[in-house]
Design a protein around this motif. Structure first.
Motif, PDB file in Angstrom:
ATOM      1  N   LYS A 113     -15.594  19.839   4.528  1.00 28.43           N
ATOM      2  CA  LYS A 113     -15.463  20.137   3.095  1.00 28.43           C
ATOM      3  C   LYS A 113     -16.713  19.585   2.403  1.00 28.43           C
ATOM      4  CE  LYS A 113     -10.456  20.015   2.651  1.00 28.43           C
ATOM      5  NZ  LYS A 113     -10.241  21.032   1.660  1.00 28.43           N
ATOM      6  N   PRO A 114     -17.482  20.414   1.725  1.00 24.47           N
ATOM      7  CA  PRO A 114     -18.747  19.957   1.130  1.00 24.47           C
ATOM      8  C   PRO A 114     -18.595  18.765   0.192  1.00 24.47           C
ATOM      9  CG  PRO A 114     -18.580  22.347   1.004  1.00 24.47           C
ATOM     10  CD  PRO A 114     -17.260  21.844   1.505  1.00 24.47           C
ATOM     11  N   GLU A 115     -17.527  18.740  -0.616  1.00 24.27           N
ATOM     12  CA  GLU A 115     -17.365  17.641  -1.561  1.00 24.27           C
ATOM     13  C   GLU A 115     -17.084  16.321  -0.845  1.00 24.27           C
ATOM     14  OE1 GLU A 115     -13.445  19.913  -1.283  1.00 24.27           O
ATOM     15  OE2 GLU A 115     -15.563  20.415  -1.382  1.00 24.27           O
ATOM     16  N   VAL A 116     -16.341  16.366   0.244  1.00 22.44           N
ATOM     17  CA  VAL A 116     -16.032  15.154   1.013  1.00 22.44           C
ATOM     18  C   VAL A 116     -17.305  14.644   1.693  1.00 22.44           C
ATOM     19  CG1 VAL A 116     -14.713  14.237   2.964  1.00 22.44           C
ATOM     20  CG2 VAL A 116     -13.603  15.772   1.320  1.00 22.44           C
ATOM     21  N   ALA A 117     -18.047  15.534   2.325  1.00 25.99           N
ATOM     22  CA  ALA A 117     -19.300  15.143   2.986  1.00 25.99           C
ATOM     23  C   ALA A 117     -20.295  14.574   1.976  1.00 25.99           C
ATOM     24  CB  ALA A 117     -19.906  16.333   3.726  1.00 25.99           C
ATOM     25  N   HIS A 118     -20.381  15.195   0.799  1.00 29.51           N
ATOM     26  CA  HIS A 118     -21.295  14.714  -0.237  1.00 29.51           C
ATOM     27  C   HIS A 118     -20.925  13.297  -0.675  1.00 29.51           C
ATOM     28  CE1 HIS A 118     -23.713  14.483  -3.855  1.00 29.51           C
ATOM     29  NE2 HIS A 118     -22.613  14.180  -4.517  1.00 29.51           N
ATOM     30  N   LEU A 119     -19.641  13.036  -0.901  1.00 31.23           N
ATOM     31  CA  LEU A 119     -19.206  11.711  -1.336  1.00 31.23           C
ATOM     32  C   LEU A 119     -19.451  10.660  -0.260  1.00 31.23           C
ATOM     33  CD1 LEU A 119     -15.957  12.879  -3.109  1.00 31.23           C
ATOM     34  CD2 LEU A 119     -17.909  11.764  -4.238  1.00 31.23           C
ATOM     35  N   ALA A 120     -19.207  11.000   1.001  1.00 29.98           N
ATOM     36  CA  ALA A 120     -19.464  10.059   2.095  1.00 29.98           C
ATOM     37  C   ALA A 120     -20.961   9.729   2.175  1.00 29.98           C
ATOM     38  CB  ALA A 120     -18.962  10.636   3.421  1.00 29.98           C
ATOM     39  N   ARG A 121     -21.806  10.742   2.060  1.00 33.85           N
ATOM     40  CA  ARG A 121     -23.266  10.495   2.069  1.00 33.85           C
ATOM     41  C   ARG A 121     -23.697   9.640   0.886  1.00 33.85           C
ATOM     42  NH1 ARG A 121     -23.421  15.789   3.607  1.00 33.85           N
ATOM     43  NH2 ARG A 121     -23.902  16.485   1.497  1.00 33.85           N
ATOM     44  N   ALA A 122     -23.124   9.915  -0.285  1.00 36.61           N
ATOM     45  CA  ALA A 122     -23.471   9.150  -1.483  1.00 36.61           C
ATOM     46  C   ALA A 122     -23.101   7.677  -1.309  1.00 36.61           C
ATOM     47  CB  ALA A 122     -22.776   9.735  -2.708  1.00 36.61           C
ATOM     48  N   LEU A 123     -21.943   7.403  -0.706  1.00 34.37           N
ATOM     49  CA  LEU A 123     -21.553   6.018  -0.439  1.00 34.37           C
ATOM     50  C   LEU A 123     -22.523   5.355   0.536  1.00 34.37           C
ATOM     51  CD1 LEU A 123     -17.703   6.500  -0.263  1.00 34.37           C
ATOM     52  CD2 LEU A 123     -18.899   4.956  -1.838  1.00 34.37           C
ATOM     53  N   MET A 124     -22.920   6.073   1.571  1.00 33.29           N
ATOM     54  CA  MET A 124     -23.873   5.512   2.540  1.00 33.29           C
ATOM     55  C   MET A 124     -25.226   5.220   1.889  1.00 33.29           C
ATOM     56  SD  MET A 124     -22.636   4.776   5.454  1.00 33.29           S
ATOM     57  CE  MET A 124     -24.139   4.486   6.356  1.00 33.29           C
ATOM     58  N   GLU A 125     -25.640   6.064   0.964  1.00 32.60           N
ATOM     59  CA  GLU A 125     -26.932   5.864   0.301  1.00 32.60           C
ATOM     60  C   GLU A 125     -26.942   4.599  -0.543  1.00 32.60           C
ATOM     61  OE1 GLU A 125     -27.740   9.507  -1.768  1.00 32.60           O
ATOM     62  OE2 GLU A 125     -27.992  10.621   0.113  1.00 32.60           O
ATOM     63  N   LEU A 126     -25.785   4.164  -1.013  1.00 35.05           N
ATOM     64  CA  LEU A 126     -25.708   2.942  -1.815  1.00 35.05           C
ATOM     65  C   LEU A 126     -25.749   1.677  -0.953  1.00 35.05           C
ATOM     66  CD1 LEU A 126     -23.022   3.994  -4.428  1.00 35.05           C
ATOM     67  CD2 LEU A 126     -25.450   3.585  -4.852  1.00 35.05           C
ATOM     68  N   LYS A 127     -25.669   1.845   0.354  1.00 39.44           N
ATOM     69  CA  LYS A 127     -25.607   0.722   1.290  1.00 39.44           C
ATOM     70  C   LYS A 127     -26.703  -0.311   1.052  1.00 39.44           C
ATOM     71  CE  LYS A 127     -26.114  -0.115   6.218  1.00 39.44           C
ATOM     72  NZ  LYS A 127     -26.289   0.505   7.510  1.00 39.44           N
ATOM     73  N   ASN A 128     -27.920   0.134   0.904  1.00 37.04           N
ATOM     74  CA  ASN A 128     -29.049  -0.791   0.796  1.00 37.04           C
ATOM     75  C   ASN A 128     -29.619  -0.874  -0.612  1.00 37.04           C
ATOM     76  OD1 ASN A 128     -29.014  -1.425   3.586  1.00 37.04           O
ATOM     77  ND2 ASN A 128     -30.014   0.525   4.004  1.00 37.04           N
ATOM     78  N   GLU A 129     -28.829  -0.496  -1.595  1.00 36.06           N
ATOM     79  CA  GLU A 129     -29.320  -0.490  -2.968  1.00 36.06           C
ATOM     80  C   GLU A 129     -28.626  -1.562  -3.798  1.00 36.06           C
ATOM     81  OE1 GLU A 129     -29.412   3.388  -4.754  1.00 36.06           O
ATOM     82  OE2 GLU A 129     -30.139   4.307  -2.915  1.00 36.06           O
ATOM     83  N   ASP A 130     -28.697  -2.820  -3.338  1.00 34.70           N
ATOM     84  CA  ASP A 130     -28.027  -3.920  -4.025  1.00 34.70           C
ATOM     85  C   ASP A 130     -28.500  -4.109  -5.458  1.00 34.70           C
ATOM     86  OD1 ASP A 130     -26.463  -4.532  -1.832  1.00 34.70           O
ATOM     87  OD2 ASP A 130     -27.905  -5.964  -1.029  1.00 34.70           O
ATOM     88  N   ASP A 131     -29.747  -3.727  -5.741  1.00 36.42           N
ATOM     89  CA  ASP A 131     -30.294  -3.944  -7.076  1.00 36.42           C
ATOM     90  C   ASP A 131     -30.160  -2.717  -7.987  1.00 36.42           C
ATOM     91  OD1 ASP A 131     -32.077  -2.390  -5.651  1.00 36.42           O
ATOM     92  OD2 ASP A 131     -33.866  -3.408  -6.394  1.00 36.42           O
ATOM     93  N   ARG A 132     -29.492  -1.683  -7.512  1.00 39.47           N
ATOM     94  CA  ARG A 132     -29.335  -0.477  -8.330  1.00 39.47           C
ATOM     95  C   ARG A 132     -28.417  -0.757  -9.519  1.00 39.47           C
ATOM     96  NH1 ARG A 132     -28.122   5.663  -6.415  1.00 39.47           N
ATOM     97  NH2 ARG A 132     -27.872   6.525  -8.488  1.00 39.47           N
ATOM     98  N   PRO A 133     -28.843  -0.378 -10.726  1.00 36.06           N
ATOM     99  CA  PRO A 133     -27.975  -0.590 -11.888  1.00 36.06           C
ATOM    100  C   PRO A 133     -26.634   0.124 -11.709  1.00 36.06           C
ATOM    101  CG  PRO A 133     -30.182   0.090 -12.560  1.00 36.06           C
ATOM    102  CD  PRO A 133     -30.115   0.236 -11.068  1.00 36.06           C
TER     103      PRO A 133
END
Length: 157
Positions: A113-133
């Motif tokens: 499901k594109p929306e599920v895959a997109h959300l999972a990828r978005a969560l993974m992208e935040l993995k190393n962004e501790d300083d992201r507002p």
């Protein structure tokens, strides 16, 4: 399959995400349980997952969810590529995990499901962004949307 008694893990972090590092990190884990929800999104390969006394084969595109305090383990069968999320349910109180356990812990093809895959990828992208507002707010929002998409797919006991 005979395994050692489960290990109780006390998690100190509210949100953990782990990738397989392009298939370099195996998913093997002995029987364990914790208060957190654990989600595996299979991108490639094959793994055996166990919840309580039920054994499942996870294939590409499948999502596996171990609910809070549910005994679970993994046995890698081949090189696999996956996302692993471990989530303290207290950070998303809007989602209830008190309705019991599902008949099956696997949602076959849910990552297709594109929306599920997109959300999972978005969560993974935040993995190393501790300083992201607003990182914590983004994580919460993505988790709410992710669970909003997958929980209705389960058939609960």
């Amino acid at each position: 399959m005979l395994q050692a008694p489960p290990i109780f893990e006390k998690k100190t972090t509210d949100f953990i995400c782990i990738g397989s590092n392009g298939g370099k990190r195996r998913l093997d884990a002995l029987l364990h349980l914790h208060y957190h929800v654990e989600i595996v999104c299979m991108l490639k390969g094959k793994t055996t997952a166990v919840t309580d006394s039920d054994e499942y084969t996870l294939n590409e595109g499948d999502i596996f969810v171990a609910f809070p305090n549910q005994v679970h383990s993994y046995i890698s069968e081949s090189d696999e590529d996956y996302y692993l999320f471990i989530v303290n349910p207290d950070i998303i109180p809007e989602v209830s995990f008190d309705g019991g356990f599902p008949k099956s812990s696997v949602l076959c093809g849910a990552m297709d499901k594109p929306e599920v895959a997109h959300l999972a990828r978005a969560l993974m992208e935040l993995k190393n962004e501790d300083d992201r507002p607003m990182r914590d707010q983004l994580i919460k929002g993505y988790l709410l949307a992710f669970f909003g998409n997958i929980l209705p797919l389960f058939d609960f006991l």
